[in-house]
Every structure is written in C-alpha cells, then in structure tokens.
Design a protein around this motif. Structure first.
Motif, short mmCIF file in Angstrom:
data_model
loop_
_atom_site.label_atom_id
_atom_site.label_comp_id
_atom_site.label_asym_id
_atom_site.label_seq_id
_atom_site.Cartn_x
_atom_site.Cartn_y
_atom_site.Cartn_z
N LEU A 299 -7.07 51.33 5.87
CA LEU A 299 -8.50 51.01 5.90
C LEU A 299 -8.89 50.10 4.75
N LYS A 300 -8.41 50.38 3.54
CA LYS A 300 -8.75 49.52 2.39
C LYS A 300 -8.21 48.11 2.61
N GLU B 211 -10.44 46.36 5.13
CA GLU B 211 -11.72 45.97 4.54
C GLU B 211 -11.55 44.80 3.57
N ARG B 212 -10.44 44.77 2.82
CA ARG B 212 -10.16 43.63 1.94
C ARG B 212 -10.02 42.35 2.75
N MET C 231 -11.32 41.67 5.55
CA MET C 231 -12.60 41.28 6.17
C MET C 231 -13.45 40.46 5.20
N ASP C 232 -13.40 40.71 3.95
CA ASP C 232 -14.04 39.97 2.85
C ASP C 232 -15.44 39.42 3.14
N ARG D 204 -15.55 54.06 10.65
CA ARG D 204 -16.00 53.32 9.46
C ARG D 204 -16.01 51.82 9.73
N LEU D 205 -15.00 51.34 10.43
CA LEU D 205 -14.98 49.91 10.78
C LEU D 205 -16.10 49.59 11.77
N ARG E 276 -19.61 48.84 10.29
CA ARG E 276 -19.85 47.63 9.49
C ARG E 276 -20.73 46.66 10.27
#
Length: 198
Positions: free
Chosen positions: A138-139, A142-143, A145-146, A172-173, A176
C-alpha cells in the motif's frame, strides 16, 4: 517499403501478451471451462441463431444484456458498460481517463494487459511489486501515485497469484480522490468476493 520504420519506438519495445495452448490443462487464468458446452445448449444456440437477422447490426447499446446484469448485480443499467472482453474495456478506460501527466499503476505480478495497453497508447506505467506474502504494498502504491490524476488497476482475485488482496488496502485506495481505481473482478466466480453491494 518497410512499414516497421514508421513504428513508434516505445511500441517496438513492447513484448506481446503470451499464452500457451497445451492439451489437457485446466486454464483458470484464461477463464476457460475445461468442458465443452452440452449438446442441448449448442442445439438451442443453433435455433436462436437461425432467428437472428444477420443482415442488421445488433443492438450496440446491449440494452437487454445491461438490464439482465442490472438485476443480477444490483446497479442501474446506465452504470454498466459492455465490451468484447476485459482487454477492450481496459483499453477504453485508459484511453478515456488518462491525461499527459497520468500513470497507469498496478501491483506486479498481475494481468499483463494493464501495462501492455497503457504503453501501446503512450501512457506511463507505475509497477509496484507485491509483498513477500503476495499482498499489495500500500505504501509503495501510494508513493507511486504521487498526487497526479492516475489510474490504478487491481485484479481481485489477482491473476496470476489467485489471492484476494487485503480488503482494507483496496478500500483505502478507493477512498482517494486523486485517482480512478478500477477493481477488476474478472475472476469473481472463483473467489465469490466482490466490492459490489450484492
């Protein structure tokens, strides 16, 4: 004249989608039934085919199919898009929603057509390796996706690993607001798990 000299350089570097046809295999990754259709069903199809006006285009909106799917999955028929398989629908989604700054982001390994289609139409890709437990990082996602208006594809259950990723990570995604997240449930019948409100 050699037409290959006009080919875009990035297209020339693409590797084609590969699959092997071996007799006797049950190919769950291709959503194929190992058994042929029953003779009675083939007969019914033949009778139905004889009644079709083949000199006319079929209903391009697929209204009857959308209404039947609407009843089964509990969404409005106008929220359903019908295509000739996942590849066509993935291509439409990428073509419609990608912008010059966008990336198509997905965990790897997964269905290779996300990357092949994105690259073929000139959209950048972001591949994020799965964890050692074959879960979404997940991290890492998300990185990748920036903050740009990206497209994220999640195969659920995943092809080729067969597992359903952690539901909380996918939610969580989905929450967003800087990305369109596509949860590809092409293999729903194998897992029985869905994000639709059935």
């Amino acid at each position: 004249m050699n037409p290959l000299r006009f080919l875009r350089e990035d297209i020339a570097k693409l590797k084609p989608y590969k699959w092997e046809r071996r007799p006797g295999l049950i190919k769950m990754d291709a959503n194929e039934n190992p058994f042929d259709a029953p003779h009675e069903l083939k007969q019914e199809l033949a009778v139905a085919l004889m009644k079709l006006p083949l000199n006319r285009y079929p209903d391009g909106s697929c209204r009857g199919l959308k209404e039947a799917l609407s009843e089964r999955i509990g969404v409005d028929p106008d929220q359903i898009v019908v295509g000739n398989g996942s590849d066509e629908l993935i291509g439409h989604i990428i073509a419609i929603f990608s912008s010059p700054k966008a990336k198509v982001i997905y965990p790897v390994p997964t269905f290779s057509m996300y990357g092949i289609i994105a690259r073929s139409i000139g959209v950048r890709v972001g591949e994020v390796p799965l964890t050692e437990r074959f879960e979404i990082d997940l991290k890492g996602m998300e990185r990748e996706m920036d903050g740009e208006p990206n497209l994220v594809f999640i195969s659920y259950p995943n092809n080729p690993t067969g597992n359903c990723f952690d539901e909380e990570a996918i939610l969580r995604l989905l929450e967003r607001d800087d990305a369109i997240v596509v949860v590809d449930e092409a293999y729903y019948e194998f897992s029985g798990k869905t994000f639709l409100p059935l």
